[in-house]
Write an enzyme that holds these catalytic residues in place. Structure first.
Site, PDB file in Angstrom:
ATOM      1  CB  THR A 230      -0.917   0.006   1.245  1.00 40.67           C
ATOM      2  OG1 THR A 230      -1.780  -1.124   1.166  1.00 40.67           O
ATOM      3  CG2 THR A 230      -1.752   1.265   1.326  1.00 40.67           C
TER       4      THR A 230
ATOM      5  CB  THR B 135       0.585  -4.274   6.340  1.00 40.64           C
ATOM      6  OG1 THR B 135      -0.667  -4.202   5.655  1.00 40.64           O
ATOM      7  CG2 THR B 135       1.179  -2.888   6.482  1.00 40.64           C
TER       8      THR B 135
ATOM      9  NE  ARG C  73      -2.483 -20.763  12.981  1.00 43.12           N
ATOM     10  CZ  ARG C  73      -3.408 -19.816  12.824  1.00 43.12           C
ATOM     11  NH1 ARG C  73      -4.242 -19.868  11.814  1.00 43.12           N
ATOM     12  NH2 ARG C  73      -3.511 -18.832  13.686  1.00 43.12           N
TER      13      ARG C  73
ATOM     14  CB  THR D 263      -1.286 -21.537  20.683  1.00 43.10           C
ATOM     15  OG1 THR D 263      -2.626 -21.121  20.961  1.00 43.10           O
ATOM     16  CG2 THR D 263      -0.363 -20.342  20.858  1.00 43.10           C
TER      17      THR D 263
ATOM     18  CB  CYS E 265      -3.695 -17.945  21.714  1.00 45.24           C
ATOM     19  SG  CYS E 265      -4.994 -18.966  22.393  1.00 45.24           S
TER      20      CYS E 265
HETATM   21  N1  ASP Z   1      -2.586  -5.604   0.337  1.00 41.86           N
HETATM   22  C1  ASP Z   1      -1.528  -4.756   0.787  1.00 41.86           C
HETATM   23  C2  ASP Z   1      -0.237  -5.550   0.803  1.00 41.86           C
HETATM   24  O1  ASP Z   1      -0.011  -6.295   1.707  1.00 41.86           O
HETATM   25  C3  ASP Z   1      -1.847  -4.215   2.139  1.00 41.86           C
HETATM   26  C4  ASP Z   1      -0.832  -3.273   2.733  1.00 41.86           C
HETATM   27  O2  ASP Z   1       0.215  -2.980   2.207  1.00 41.86           O
HETATM   28  O3  ASP Z   1      -1.107  -2.790   3.831  1.00 41.86           O
HETATM   29  O4  ASP Z   1       0.533  -5.442  -0.108  1.00 41.86           O
END
Ligand code: ASP
Length: 407
Positions: A38, A114, A304, A335, A337
């Site tokens: 992103t 992310t 898991r 886990t 969790c």
């Molecule tokens: N879909 C995007 C990615 O992981 C999300 C991001 O960058 O936050 O490339």
């Protein structure tokens, strides 16, 4: 609510280590690697969907980077990708870029989506044994070209962290793979993506932040890995492994062919993805379990489980798991969790897995367990050897419980 890991950090002197050239006697030299995500995306005019864009777009939108006064070099994966498309081949490309630029640079910043950042950070932590410089991953929730966004701050902070020096010995402050995002720096193989909207997208439930970034950047010095095995790595946290010393022995039997990297970075680029990922759930049927385990090419799988490492005890479940392990494959219990870990002898349900030959992954994140298994098989380990090493910290990714460490 803040957990115990979010307690105030021990490093309390404001900005003691930020580099403006003074500490090095020259501008810090950082390699900025762009993979997509992103942070560098722009809106497709026709569909309105976000798609990765090139590096020049990104940098044009952050003229402030120049004011840092660093010497920046650039590399990128072509074409840049949404991190949902990340693969071991990309990890290898990134690790090769770090290795190729290792001697010439003081630190590395990797711009990454992310969604799979915690997987890539985990993978790199194993692929770069002997690492003694910062490899900092960052990204953003909103594209850097938007009016309101978090990418500029994340990029600048990551660069500053990559340039930071430790006043105690003049070396890099961070000597490991880490994720810098929002207000925190996390160990890469301890972090997990917790929110698709929060500007603090990552958390690490089993290890405290390596730094807290508010008005100042304050490092948690006692929790940073120090590759030469010094005390700063923290009790029981894989400092020897950070130096690449995979001298795994079990009852005196040396695990062969792993080598050491005590004398410097020795990248291990092979990742074997002949592994599975089985998540138990109430109502899981034998057919579903077997369809995931009875894949002939699998060398191992991450299981898991619930809570402290518990799984169904019905005979068909235990039989399928036992057959998988007794056919020479590795099954590691992690886990579901977000925090805590496997204490597989705490409940009869976990104990049944131990008797079936399932290995505890202790407090590893699922991302770290998966990447570590690919790494160990990629290094040519047998299932038996990998079982031993899955329980040893190689890059600070797990804490061996006291009860186990005593043996
Ligand atoms: N879909 C995007 C990615 O992981 C999300 C991001 O960058 O936050 O490339």
């Amino acid at each position: 609510m803040l957990g115990e890991n979010m307690a105030p950090l021990v490093g309390d002197s404001p900005d003691p280590v930020l580099v403006d050239g003074g500490a090095l006697g020259r501008p810090p030299r950082i390699l900025l690697i762009y993979t997509g995500g992103t942070i560098g995306m722009v809106e497709d005019a026709a569909t309105g969907a976000l798609a990765p864009f090139d590096f020049s777009h990104l940098l044009e939108n952050v003229p402030k980077v120049g004011r840092l006064g660093y010497q920046l070099d650039f590399a990128e994966i072509a074409p840049p990708i949404d991190s949902s498309d990340m693969s071991p081949a990309h990890w290898r490309q990134i690790a090769q870029m770090v290795a190729a630029g290792y001697d010439a640079h003081d630190g590395f910043v990797i711009l990454h989506g992310t969604d799979t950042m915690a997987y890539t950070a985990s993978a790199l932590s194993f692929m770069l044994p002997g690492l003694a410089k910062p490899v900092i991953l960052t990204g953003s929730q909103l594209p850097i070209g938007e009016i309101r966004e978090d990418g500029t701050n994340n990029l600048i902070t990551a660069l500053q962290i990559a340039a930071a020096r430790d006043p105690r010995d003049g070396g890099p402050m961070v000597r490991e793979v880490a994720i810098s995002f929002g207000r925190f720096l996390w160990r890469g193989n301890r972090a997990t993506k917790m929110s698709s909207t929060d500007f603090g997208a990552f958390r690490s439930f089993n290890y405290p932040p390596l730094a807290e970034m508010d008005l100042h950047i304050r490092f948690n010095e006692a929790r940073l890995l120090r590759p030469e095995g010094a005390s700063s790595a923290g009790e029981g946290e894989g400092s020897a492994a950070a130096a690449g010393q995979l001298a795994a022995t079990d009852g005196g039997t040396a695990v062969s062919g792993l080598g050491t990297a005590a004398s410097g970075l020795v990248p291990q680029l092979e990742m074997d993805n002949a592994i599975g990922w089985v998540s138990v759930f109430p109502g899981m049927t034998e057919e579903v379990l077997r369809s995931q385990l009875e894949v002939p090419s699998l060398k191992g799988a991450v299981l898991r489980t619930f809570g402290a490492g518990n799984a169904p005890t019905r005979p068909w479940f235990v039989n399928a798991v036992t057959q998988f392990v007794s056919s020479g494959r590795l099954l590691v219990n992690v886990t579901q969790c977000a925090g805590g870990g496997v204490e597989d002898k705490r409940y009869a349900t976990g104990d049944a897995l131990v008797r079936a030959g399932v290995v505890s992954g202790f407090d590893m994140t699922c991302e770290a367990a998966l990447a570590k298994m690919m790494h160990l098989f990629g290094r040519g380990c047998s299932a038996e050897e990998a079982a031993v090493l899955m329980q040893r910290p190689l890059a600070g990714e797990l804490t061996v419980p006291d009860a186990v460490a005593k043996f």
